[in-house]
Design a protein around this motif. Structure first.
Motif, short mmCIF file in Angstrom:
data_model
loop_
_atom_site.label_atom_id
_atom_site.label_comp_id
_atom_site.label_asym_id
_atom_site.label_seq_id
_atom_site.Cartn_x
_atom_site.Cartn_y
_atom_site.Cartn_z
N PRO A 46 -5.26 9.46 52.21
CA PRO A 46 -4.45 10.41 51.57
C PRO A 46 -3.94 9.95 50.09
O PRO A 46 -3.51 8.66 50.07
CB PRO A 46 -3.19 10.82 52.24
CG PRO A 46 -3.87 10.42 53.81
CD PRO A 46 -4.63 9.42 53.59
N ASP A 103 4.46 2.15 57.91
CA ASP A 103 3.25 1.98 58.90
C ASP A 103 2.31 2.19 58.12
O ASP A 103 1.04 1.51 58.56
CB ASP A 103 3.70 2.90 59.86
CG ASP A 103 4.31 4.27 59.50
OD1 ASP A 103 4.97 4.32 58.60
OD2 ASP A 103 3.60 4.99 60.15
N ARG A 129 -4.63 11.12 37.91
CA ARG A 129 -3.19 11.39 37.75
C ARG A 129 -2.99 10.40 36.57
O ARG A 129 -3.58 9.41 36.13
CB ARG A 129 -2.47 11.24 38.90
CG ARG A 129 -2.68 9.73 39.44
CD ARG A 129 -2.29 9.52 40.88
NE ARG A 129 -1.51 8.19 41.11
CZ ARG A 129 -1.10 8.08 42.32
NH1 ARG A 129 -1.14 8.77 43.12
NH2 ARG A 129 -0.59 6.78 42.39
C1 LIG Z 1 -4.36 2.91 46.64
C2 LIG Z 1 -3.41 3.90 46.91
N1 LIG Z 1 -3.86 4.89 48.16
C3 LIG Z 1 -2.85 5.68 48.55
C4 LIG Z 1 -1.80 5.93 48.01
C5 LIG Z 1 -0.86 7.12 48.38
N2 LIG Z 1 0.02 6.72 49.19
C6 LIG Z 1 1.14 6.39 49.04
S1 LIG Z 1 2.30 6.00 50.08
C7 LIG Z 1 1.12 6.49 51.10
C8 LIG Z 1 1.40 6.05 52.67
C9 LIG Z 1 2.79 6.16 52.90
O1 LIG Z 1 3.16 6.09 54.33
P1 LIG Z 1 3.86 4.63 54.70
O2 LIG Z 1 3.44 3.56 54.35
O3 LIG Z 1 3.91 4.90 56.37
O4 LIG Z 1 5.30 5.01 54.04
P2 LIG Z 1 6.38 5.91 54.20
O5 LIG Z 1 6.46 6.98 53.05
O6 LIG Z 1 6.07 6.66 55.71
O7 LIG Z 1 7.73 5.15 54.15
C10 LIG Z 1 -0.01 6.65 50.65
C11 LIG Z 1 -1.21 6.97 51.41
C12 LIG Z 1 -1.26 5.07 46.85
N3 LIG Z 1 -0.45 5.09 46.35
N4 LIG Z 1 -2.25 3.86 46.52
#
Ligand SMILES: Cc1ncc(C[n+]2csc(CCOP(=O)(O)OP(=O)(O)O)c2C)c(N)n1
Ligand SMILES: Cc1ncc(C[n+]2csc(CCOP(=O)(O)OP(=O)(O)O)c2C)c(N)n1
Ligand code: SF4
Ligand code: SF4
Ligand SMILES: [Mg+2]
Ligand SMILES: [Mg+2]
Lengths: 615, 342, 342, 615
Positions: A267, C100, A344
């Protein structure tokens, strides 16, 4: 049930709904777009929302906006400056007012302009009172109060009741443009089937907003309009966002090839929509895989293509960067692969919810060594469908990765789309190699220079491939200098050869020669097309050329550009296609570069054209 | 009705490819290759359905030497590529071959996720505690103090235990063997192959150029009997030249201890019986190290669960069964549509 | 001789930055922020020596809200960046904050290696079992069956257990707490801070937008007493409303079981005493799940060892002490040289 | 102890030692280079070894070669076609013979030409017998037998004794060129201090080979030569490889800046040498960190720079691809960082031990969005030292990542280097920001546009940075469109401004204008320089321009190129600098592209020049 109020006829209007992230602006915007489409207008929409999931209420950085441009003529962009701004709270007004055209209409919920909320938005005094809106026409309505009244019998809490403000507003705006409420009412009943009291309250608010228009003499005040249906090609239509159209294009592309689609992704904004759309299509046999990261996602796609499926991965700029090494493997292994990059604003995390076209260099050049591959771009939400199919076609025919460039604007924007008949689309069925006689894994097809696609599970074709250099004939590992030269040239020639298999570059609008060509790619299509159209109507000698195939470039492009005195390339980056064209054709191509996270305005492009033409 | 063609069973050498083997003469990889050829023959593998996927490293040259399908990919990513292969075609029999650097340094994350997802494949990690192909730098499994071109004063890193990591990552089949254990290794590989889901096999492999004899403390002939324990499900955890030693649980300390049967009142019944479905026991076995405890070899843990790709396919089957003729025109026409008349 | 300036101790609010907090109202992250501000005050942190490093995600917004040094980096890489910070300046007090997804999906490999290397830092993993920032996709800690935009039919993946993974990776301090445990959380954070080496703290955090109540099975008031056990070194592993329940080792099955003291002949002495230096016990505690067993909170494991950056600095000190005035001209002139005369 | 045999005087010679990987060719090559340097010749060497660690004995893919070009004139490359080939076995002969110049001398160990080894090398008949060497002069000597005899009293096993074949050969070649044996004898005693029997045996073999020359009437056969000392600038010299010089340049660069060096890397061919060299320098306070992968390596370097040290990382092409996302962070965070890329042949794993210059595009363009940074390149092993210092200087002055491009050839090649006096090098001490008054983390220096370097641990400067877009003034997160435009332009302007801080592009050889400029970068320096020199000696109107600063390009380069009728760019890629120059200057630059994993030969470049000049 046409109402009888006198209505001013408009050719096109731009309305912008703005409020708190929690105010449901995307929702009513989407609904309004739907009924507008049903009314036969052409339209384009654009969602502009904050990076925060749910920013604290009333803050300027929590403002979420939805813009729609609709009309009786062909609509090409979501509009420059809105004609109408709906501002549900002071923060929305503060952030959005600047964009409104002079003399435009501001509709505000005056009930939301409390001292506290004004302060939160950073207002020192109330703009409704201090003359701050003098340049505009205003409609100050206590939507909050009127909504609470409208739904007072619903049994909802005050907080829940206030959530219906958006429907009240939608009711009002629907009245203003003479839109039918019924589809929205039906939709509300369906959506809240499990909570009929919510459905009833929302319908009541919608009706009340609509009735307010009828009864408050707004027509006399000049707020009732009509926009006639546009002359669209006859057919069955729907609205699509770029994200949806891309997903569907991939599904149909795989179908036309006769392949199973294996889509792996991690994602990332604004690419996730493609994953979400495809994850809902298991009933069509689509396999989706949310990988642990972008590297795993592309690697799983490569694995899937290796095993005979159509491997696809999707991401945005930072994710594409992570995929660079594995893309090199796909180039070396010569496997089909589609990589979608919804660009983006950067660098790095940048402004994740804002648009930009700045991954062109990365797509064309961003790998180690000479690693040529194909890059195509989509110009609009609906164009994503065709672009995706084209990418699939090229990937499998040439056994090559193809990068599809989309962007935040396209991914989130919506527009009407004439739904094609899948059965009428040309098929390009894949033939996996099965014949063992004469098989060598890198023995190329004489015409396409593609190697055979020999899939594990096929008896007699067992072979080994990898990222080491391979012998041109046997496919075995080879460190032979002459062979490396030959293979490097063959890889380059294969990709260059794709240029023979794509349509020659056409001119969208205007002459094949002249004083100025405006050359665009991707989502600048709308504003360029409208700007060139407007100025041609004024008689200016300007043409619009829009490039889908970024690499290789169409074969006739150099000659075509040579037929113009000036070439101007508007791009939402610091000049990336410009670099490519200058280097390819030594043509004195000039860039018009905007890197603000916002799409070009038509007026900006018009101004640039006028300057070039001294007009 | 059908007449089933009796498929000719292939011999080990039938699985050898025509490529010249390019490991250093004397490398432990040769013995593993031999064990694998034998395993393929014994499990009745078919060449066309067998796929070897590797990363980069000496170990990862492996696919070239097997006359099946093979993909020598990039450093660390073999488990992810193999996952894609299984999603495309779950019927393929996928083997992943990686080195300790490939699988646990650059590739550690994919290893974690392929294990917890339980994608059906056999993952063979050739652990030589060194980066062979890049000429001898220490690896994440190298012991503290290892001197190498990048740690001339000795490494100061706590090594990762491959088996403990695999267990902590939720792996459902974790086993170990040694390159030179000519009969043990094929048996372990056969168990790994029989397991549906991700099977993780750590193979101690001697790199005679850069790390010769690093496992001698438990593989050398003189010490092997006392320094190795070959575990087997349902069988007592005994070892030693005359199988006179065993492992006992010290319940107070919650730790394993090596005892000599017949000494200090230790009876045979005090010796633990191996239960390969017990993750805690497996974790304790994985942690054992000479000189105090023997190195545990064999299937430390095996507790099957549905494999990822099968679960995905089941969801797809379920979904497509609800929509038997997946009409793509209908897909595009879902939701609100309208017709513009001529 | 020296007159030591009495440093004014800072209050929790002194550590709050001037930036507007941008989490959803009601997000569990607010409570964690509060606990952290309190912790910083109580440990007597200084702003200038404190560094917060995060990846990307809702959780990773954390550094903006602390008035210390902060670096909001890229997705998954915070542990690696923090390692560089410690190698540059071991005296900095480094906190890493990740989600996570950040810490265990894209960043799992760096997590493994920072833990096994034992680089001195506090790693706080906010586990909300979801990708918050990207709008609700399931994460590697999401339970099987989780429906999300990317798993509309429910996830079919076996989730990773953060604590089990940390232990399997060789982590030497592994603890757990809950966003809303107002006193417990700061205590755990203080222990983590006191530990020299990599301290891994999993904090269960409620994402009320995308995963509201996912931990309710052990955090809801009604069930908390029976569904949580707060472990403390040297203290019996008891829990329950009246602390009437306990954990006992079933030595035959080598597993923990929950017992009620006084029932079935269970005496207080049968209840295990927590030994935070026992990795096996910690692994068993980490694996406990409702409804059969309570969720273990507190310091599951703490067994210090030399930290990586200190060991590196020791090697450098040793080396430089042998060559006190590191003459770079001498470096370039080492080995064979010759002079060309005019 | 000059011998009295008559010797032919040569200006320059190219000798190539080739044998099995286990035959110790790199070792005797290195020793021969050492004594040649001591004899006052200029020289250049090149190691060409297989990807396999220790390929099976006697195979063609296990052949390891070491080439040395030495002379009384200035030496610029390791030589085109060797004059002398030493082939220790049939495989070496088979692989290497093709490269020998017609009429060149082949020295073979006839004792190694057994039936079995001939078969292994793929010979159907013995080339020593079947006339296959007719085009060459040959010296067939049973080196194996002679070595065994020479060391028979050493007590070594036959296998160990045969290992001394290389020393016997070195003895012979030393005699041929009148080289002093003593340094090698000393070195052997030192190396084998712990095993004096080995030292003695090796010395005995060396002596025997030497004596063979004296006694076997080789002088009469025309095999005794003398090469006079070259006219080198007076000073203290050593030989260096590119890997060493780079490592030392980084150490000295950090010293000149007054910074601690924190070097993080993940091993990869051919970059590992830099890690190995630096890992041995803890006594100078150098911190090295072998990370878990390339991403962790660059991230640790970024962390180190953030914390106030000089963060450096080093890799090759596939590793640079993996670092792309983090490089974007470094661009956005505006931290100093040096990234060394020792390029190798690709795409993907490619030919890991072979040279190429194909990461230029990746270095300049290979990141998401507009992420400008500085790229510099090294032209020779010794030039790596200065290039590294220049990279450090720019990185800290402009708070920017700098990519240093080296390649396999440079990394492994060795040449004499006049050792500089460190105390005489200009210092550029870093001033970390300490003053809280007026501090904002992104407030730029008016001249350099660099932001202040405020390091954790500094009281009063606590602040937060990251990859999100930042406000130009406050440094806080900003999604403001105009601000993003401004910041994007500022980042670009900062990098463009580096062009004001580098020397204007000069001309290496030839006029500032004329018919043809040959423009090179990196390791093509040697062959271009010799080719242009040779043809200028013939009177051709050709100039040599060699670019160190790839991005930004020197300010005067466009004008300079404009002064030539033709511009030819030899590159070991498919035309990457060519793209850059064409796009930057719209100059009709033409590429001469070689992608075989082998450096250019002088003759290839000469031929291309002649064609262009019709000469
Ligand atoms: C290289 C890259 N891949 C994907 C993303 C998009 N992205 C941003 S935060 C995230 C995951 C967020 O989940 P988590 O680490 O559990 O943090 P939370 O928002 O739940 O605190 C993703 C997939 C990104 N910013 N950079
Ligand atoms: C992206 C990338 N980084 C680094 C390398 C260089 N490299 C090749 S193999 C290897 C490690 C080899 O060690 P291991 O995985 O233990 O395998 P072994 O050679 O010991 O069998 C490295 C670092 C590479 N090929 N690609
Ligand atoms: S370097 Fe070591 S692991 Fe690699 S082939 Fe040689 S002996 Fe085997
Ligand atoms: S999305 Fe969830 S985790 Fe993120 S700020 Fe909102 S409530 Fe918190
Ligand atoms: Mg290894
Ligand atoms: Mg999360």
């Amino acid at each position: 049930m046409p109402s009888l109020v006198p209505r001013e006829e408009l050719e096109a209007v731009v309305v912008r709904f703005a409020g708190d992230s929690g105010d449901g602006m995307q929702l009513i915007g989407g609904r309004f777009a739907q009924v507008t489409a049903l009314a036969g207008n052409d339209l384009a929409t654009f969602s502009d929302f904050p990076a925060e999931i749910r920013a604290p209420a009333g803050t300027t950085f929590g403002v979420s906006a939805y813009q729609i441009n609709f009309g009786s003529r062909v609509i090409k962009t979501s509009g420059d400056a809105p004609d109408v701004l709906v501002a549900m709270n002071p923060a929305a007004l503060r952030v959005e007012l600047e964009g409104l055209r002079d003399g435009g209409l501001v509709i505000v919920d005056s009930g939301a302009f409390t001292e506290r909320s004004l302060h939160k938005a950073g207002y020192e005094s109330n703009p409704l009172a201090d003359g701050g809106l003098a340049k505009y026409r205003t409609l100050e309505i206590d939507v909050s109060k009127l909504t609470l009244e409208a739904v007072k019998d619903s049994g909802l809490s005050r907080k829940e009741a206030l959530r219906c403000r958006n429907m009240w507003t939608l009711g009002l705006v629907s009245w203003m443009y003479g839109r039918d409420r019924q589809p929205t009412i039906d939709w509300l009943h369906e959506k809240f089937a499990a909570r009929p009291e919510l459905a009833a309250a929302n319908v009541a608010a919608l009706d009340a907003g609509h009735a307010f228009g009828e009864t408050a003499e707004l027509a006399e005040a000049g707020h009732a309009y009509t926009v006639e249906p546009a002359h669209l090609t006859p057919g069955l239509y729907r609205t699509v966002t770029g994200g949806e159209a891309l997903a569907w294009g991939l599904v149909i592309g795989a179908h036309l090839a006769g392949l199973k689609l294996v889509f792996s992704s991690y994602p990332i904004t604004p690419a996730s929509q493609v994953l979400h759309t495809l994850a809902n299509l298991r009933q069509y046999g689509v396999v989706t895989f949310q990988a642990e990261d972008e590297i795993a996602a592309i690697c799983a796609s490569i694995g899937a293509s290796y095993a005979g499926s159509l491997g696809v991965t999707s991401t945005s700029g930072p994710g594409l960067a992570l995929k660079a090494e594995a893309l090199g493997l796909a180039v070396s292994a010569e496997l089909p692969l589609v990589v979608v990059d919804s660009q983006r604003a950067g660098p790095s995390t940048g402004m994740p919810t804002k648009t930009e076209q700045s991954d062109l260099h990365q797509a064309v050049f961003g790998r180690s060594s000479d690693s040529p591959l194909v890059v195509v771009s989509a110009r609009s939400p609906s164009d994503c469908f065709e672009t995706a199919i084209e990418a699939v076609r090229i990937a499998i025919k040439y056994m090559t990765p193809v990068i599809v460039l989309s962007d935040t604007y396209i991914a989130n924007a919506a527009e009407p789309w004439m739904i094609p008949d899948v059965d009428g689309l040309p098929r390009f069925p894949v033939k996996h190699r099965t014949e063992p006689a004469g098989f060598h894994p890198y023995l190329r097809d004489a015409a396409t220079l593609a190697r055979p696609w020999a899939v594990p599970g096929t008896p007699g074709l067992e072979h080994r491939i990898g990222g080491l250099e391979k012998d041109f004939a046997s496919g075995d590992i080879s460190y032979d200098p002459a062979n490396h030269q030959r293979m490097t040239e063959a890889r380059a020639a294969k990709i260059a050869g794709v240029a023979d298999d794509i349509p020659p570059q056409g001119v969208e609008d205007g002459q094949q020669h002249g004083r100025l060509a405006v050359v665009g790619w991707g989502s600048t299509y709308g504003p360029i097309s409208r700007a060139v159209g407007n100025l041609r109507d004024e008689g200016l000698d300007v043409s619009h050329i829009h490039i889908r195939h970024i690499w290789p470039l169409p074969k006739n492009l150099g000659d075509l550009l040579g037929c113009f005195e000036h070439v101007l390339v508007p791009e939402m980056n610091t000049g990336q296609l410009t670099t490519l064209l200058r280097s390819a054709y030594l043509a004195p191509v000039e860039g018009l570069n905007k890197v603000s996270g916002q799409p070009f305005r038509i007026a900006e492009i018009e101004a640039a054209i006028r300057t070039r033409l001294g007009a | 009705m059908h007449s089933v063609m009796p498929v000719e069973k292939l011999a080990p050498q039938d699985f050898a490819s025509d490529q010249e083997v390019r490991w250093c003469p004397g490398c432990g990889d040769y013995a593993i290759l031999k064990a694998l050829l034998r395993t393929l023959a014994e499990i009745g593998a078919t060449k066309e359905k067998t796929v070897f996927i590797s990363g980069i490293g000496c170990a990862s040259r492996f696919p070239y030497y097997i006359s099946s399908y093979g993909f020598h990919t990039i450093h660390g990513r073999a488990p992810a590529i193999a996952t894609g292969v299984k999603l495309a075609n779950p019927d393929l029999d996928v083997w992943v071959v990686v080195g300790d650097g490939d699988g646990l340094s650059i590739g550690g994350n994919h290893m974690l996720h392929v294990l917890r997802r339980n994608v059906d494949m056999q993952i063979l990690l050739f652990n030589n505690e060194v980066y062979g192909l890049t000429k001898g730098q220490y690896s994440p499994t190298s012991r503290m103090g290892t001197r190498s071109p990048s740690t001339p004063q000795g490494s100061v890193e706590n090594p990762v235990s491959a088996a403990a990591f695999a267990l902590g990552s939720g792996g459902r089949f974790v086993a170990r063997s040694v390159d030179t254990l000519r009969d043990h290794l094929p048996e372990v590989l056969k168990r790994a192959h029989a397991h549906r889901g991700a099977s993780f096999v750590e193979i101690f492999q001697n790199c005679l150029v850069y790390n010769d004899g690093v496992f001698a403390d438990f593989t050398a002939k003189e010490v092997a009997a006392d320094a190795q324990i070959h575990v087997a499900h349902g069988r007592p955890l005994v070892f030693g030249a005359d199988r006179g030693r065993g492992l006992r649980l010290n319940p107070g300390a919650i730790e394993l201890e090596a005892v000599t049967i017949g000494e200090d009142g230790v009876r045979e019944a005090d010796v633990l019986v191996h239960d390969e479905t017990n993750r805690t026991l497996a974790t304790m076995l994985a942690a054992m190290e000479p000189p105090h405890l023997p190195v545990a070899l064999g299937v430390l843990y095996c507790d099957p669960a549905p494999s990822y790709e099968r679960s995905v396919m089941a969801q797809i089957d379920e979904a497509t069964s609800r929509l038997p003729n997946g009409d793509l025109n209908a897909l595009l026409r879902q939701g609100h549509t309208w017709r513009v008349e001529a």
